[in-house]
Scaffold this motif. Structure first.
Motif, short mmCIF file in Angstrom:
data_model
loop_
_atom_site.label_atom_id
_atom_site.label_comp_id
_atom_site.label_asym_id
_atom_site.label_seq_id
_atom_site.Cartn_x
_atom_site.Cartn_y
_atom_site.Cartn_z
N HIS A 151 0.82 -1.21 0.00
CA HIS A 151 0.00 0.00 0.00
C HIS A 151 0.85 1.26 0.00
CE1 HIS A 151 -3.53 -2.41 0.30
NE2 HIS A 151 -3.28 -2.83 1.52
N THR A 152 1.99 1.23 0.71
CA THR A 152 2.81 2.44 0.77
C THR A 152 3.46 2.76 -0.56
OG1 THR A 152 4.70 1.15 1.59
CG2 THR A 152 3.31 2.19 3.23
N SER A 153 3.56 1.79 -1.44
CA SER A 153 4.12 2.04 -2.76
C SER A 153 3.08 2.58 -3.74
CB SER A 153 4.73 0.75 -3.33
OG SER A 153 3.72 -0.24 -3.53
N HIS A 154 1.83 2.63 -3.33
CA HIS A 154 0.78 3.14 -4.21
C HIS A 154 0.99 4.64 -4.44
CE1 HIS A 154 -3.18 4.21 -5.76
NE2 HIS A 154 -3.46 2.93 -5.88
N PRO A 155 0.81 5.13 -5.66
CA PRO A 155 1.05 6.56 -5.93
C PRO A 155 0.14 7.51 -5.16
CG PRO A 155 0.05 5.46 -7.83
CD PRO A 155 0.47 4.38 -6.88
N ARG A 156 -0.99 7.01 -4.65
CA ARG A 156 -1.89 7.87 -3.89
C ARG A 156 -1.69 7.77 -2.37
NH1 ARG A 156 -7.90 7.19 -6.66
NH2 ARG A 156 -7.41 8.08 -8.69
N PHE A 157 -0.73 6.97 -1.95
CA PHE A 157 -0.58 6.74 -0.51
C PHE A 157 -0.29 8.03 0.26
CE2 PHE A 157 2.00 5.75 3.26
CZ PHE A 157 1.09 4.95 3.94
N VAL A 190 -16.18 6.06 7.07
CA VAL A 190 -15.84 6.96 5.95
C VAL A 190 -14.36 6.85 5.63
CG1 VAL A 190 -15.81 9.35 5.17
CG2 VAL A 190 -17.71 8.53 6.59
N TRP A 191 -13.51 6.86 6.66
CA TRP A 191 -12.06 6.78 6.45
C TRP A 191 -11.68 5.44 5.84
CZ3 TRP A 191 -11.68 8.73 12.10
CH2 TRP A 191 -11.78 10.13 12.12
N ARG A 192 -12.31 4.36 6.31
CA ARG A 192 -11.99 3.04 5.74
C ARG A 192 -12.37 2.97 4.27
NH1 ARG A 192 -14.98 0.56 10.78
NH2 ARG A 192 -13.29 0.47 12.33
N ARG A 193 -13.57 3.45 3.94
CA ARG A 193 -14.01 3.41 2.54
C ARG A 193 -13.09 4.25 1.65
NH1 ARG A 193 -19.21 4.23 4.76
NH2 ARG A 193 -19.26 6.34 3.89
N ALA A 194 -12.71 5.42 2.16
CA ALA A 194 -11.82 6.29 1.39
C ALA A 194 -10.48 5.62 1.16
CB ALA A 194 -11.64 7.62 2.11
N ALA A 195 -9.96 4.95 2.19
CA ALA A 195 -8.66 4.28 2.07
C ALA A 195 -8.73 3.14 1.06
CB ALA A 195 -8.22 3.77 3.43
N HIS A 196 -9.78 2.34 1.13
CA HIS A 196 -9.94 1.25 0.17
C HIS A 196 -10.05 1.80 -1.26
CE1 HIS A 196 -10.26 -2.43 2.57
NE2 HIS A 196 -10.87 -1.72 3.50
N HIS A 197 -10.83 2.86 -1.40
CA HIS A 197 -11.02 3.43 -2.74
C HIS A 197 -9.71 3.96 -3.33
CE1 HIS A 197 -12.93 5.56 -6.04
NE2 HIS A 197 -12.27 6.65 -5.69
N MET A 198 -8.92 4.65 -2.49
CA MET A 198 -7.71 5.27 -3.00
C MET A 198 -6.58 4.27 -3.20
SD MET A 198 -7.61 8.92 -0.94
CE MET A 198 -6.23 9.56 -1.88
N LEU A 199 -6.52 3.23 -2.37
CA LEU A 199 -5.40 2.31 -2.44
C LEU A 199 -5.68 1.07 -3.27
CD1 LEU A 199 -4.09 2.43 1.25
CD2 LEU A 199 -3.26 3.69 -0.74
N GLU A 200 -6.95 0.80 -3.55
CA GLU A 200 -7.27 -0.41 -4.28
C GLU A 200 -7.88 -0.13 -5.66
OE1 GLU A 200 -9.80 -2.52 -1.59
OE2 GLU A 200 -8.10 -3.34 -0.46
N ALA A 201 -8.05 1.16 -5.97
CA ALA A 201 -8.63 1.52 -7.27
C ALA A 201 -7.63 1.20 -8.38
CB ALA A 201 -8.99 2.99 -7.28
#
Length: 201
Positions: A151-157, A190-201
């Motif tokens: 996850h930390t390597s994701h460009p949106r992290f 809300v924070w969990r959904r946002a994190a999943h959306h940004m890191l798993e999209a």
């Protein structure tokens, strides 16, 4: 030939006194606020002489900043958690929960008191800034550990963590006048959904 007396007991007593002073300062900051956290009040809570405080901390600002940094070091850079809890295997939901826990407890309350006070105290602000930046770097390393390398390597992290950090800190401020169970805060979903959306999209 006479041997020099051992120095450890004296050093141990001095260290114990320092620990008591710093613990008393954090307790007072967190529970009574910045204005009430005077050297006299810290002396009273710690049960030490005024000379003991002045010998180690020439100013009130030095003492209060040292106290918060001392507590942060004890709590592994802001996370009052053991190694097993930190190793969540990159589980996004658990990482968000642990991150949220950073904004509660004595360390956050004491730090908040110093942040607010520094707005009207340039000397305190100047002394606090470098220490807060160092604490921020240590916390950042632990947040990266929570989310794991995938996850930390994701460009949106970086964007996500900035968003989460500022949002969580803002919500946590409301707990100062409206204490409640942090585990049931509606923002968590809300924070969990946002994190999943940004890191798993």
């Amino acid at each position: 030939m006479a041997l020099s007396p051992p120095t450890l007991p004296v050093q141990a007593r001095a260290w114990d006194t320092r620990e008591r002073i710093l613990t008393a300062a954090v307790t007072c900051l967190a529970d009574e606020g910045y204005s009430a956290t005077t050297t006299s009040r810290i002396q009273e809570i710690a049960g030490v002489s005024r000379g003991s405080i002045l010998h180690q901390f020439p100013s009130r600002e030095d003492l209060l900043i040292a106290a918060v940094q001392h507590l942060a070091a004890q709590r592994d850079g802001g996370l009052d958690l053991d190694e097993e809890t930190l190793d969540v295997g990159g589980d996004i939901d658990r990482a968000i929960d642990v991150m949220w826990s950073m904004f509660h407890g004595a360390l956050f309350r004491a730090s908040l008191e110093l942040w607010v006070a520094s707005a009207h105290d340039p000397a305190l602000a100047a002394a606090l800034g470098p220490r807060e930046r160092e604490l921020g770097r240590r916390n950042r390393a632990r947040i990266q550990r929570l989310f794991g390398p995938r996850h930390t390597s994701h460009p949106r992290f970086n964007d996500l963590i900035s968003l989460m950090h500022n949002s969580m800190r803002g919500v946590a401020l409301t707990y100062s006048f409206d204490p409640r169970d942090i585990a049931t805060d509606p923002h968590l979903d809300v924070w969990r959904r946002a994190a999943h959306h940004m890191l798993e999209a």
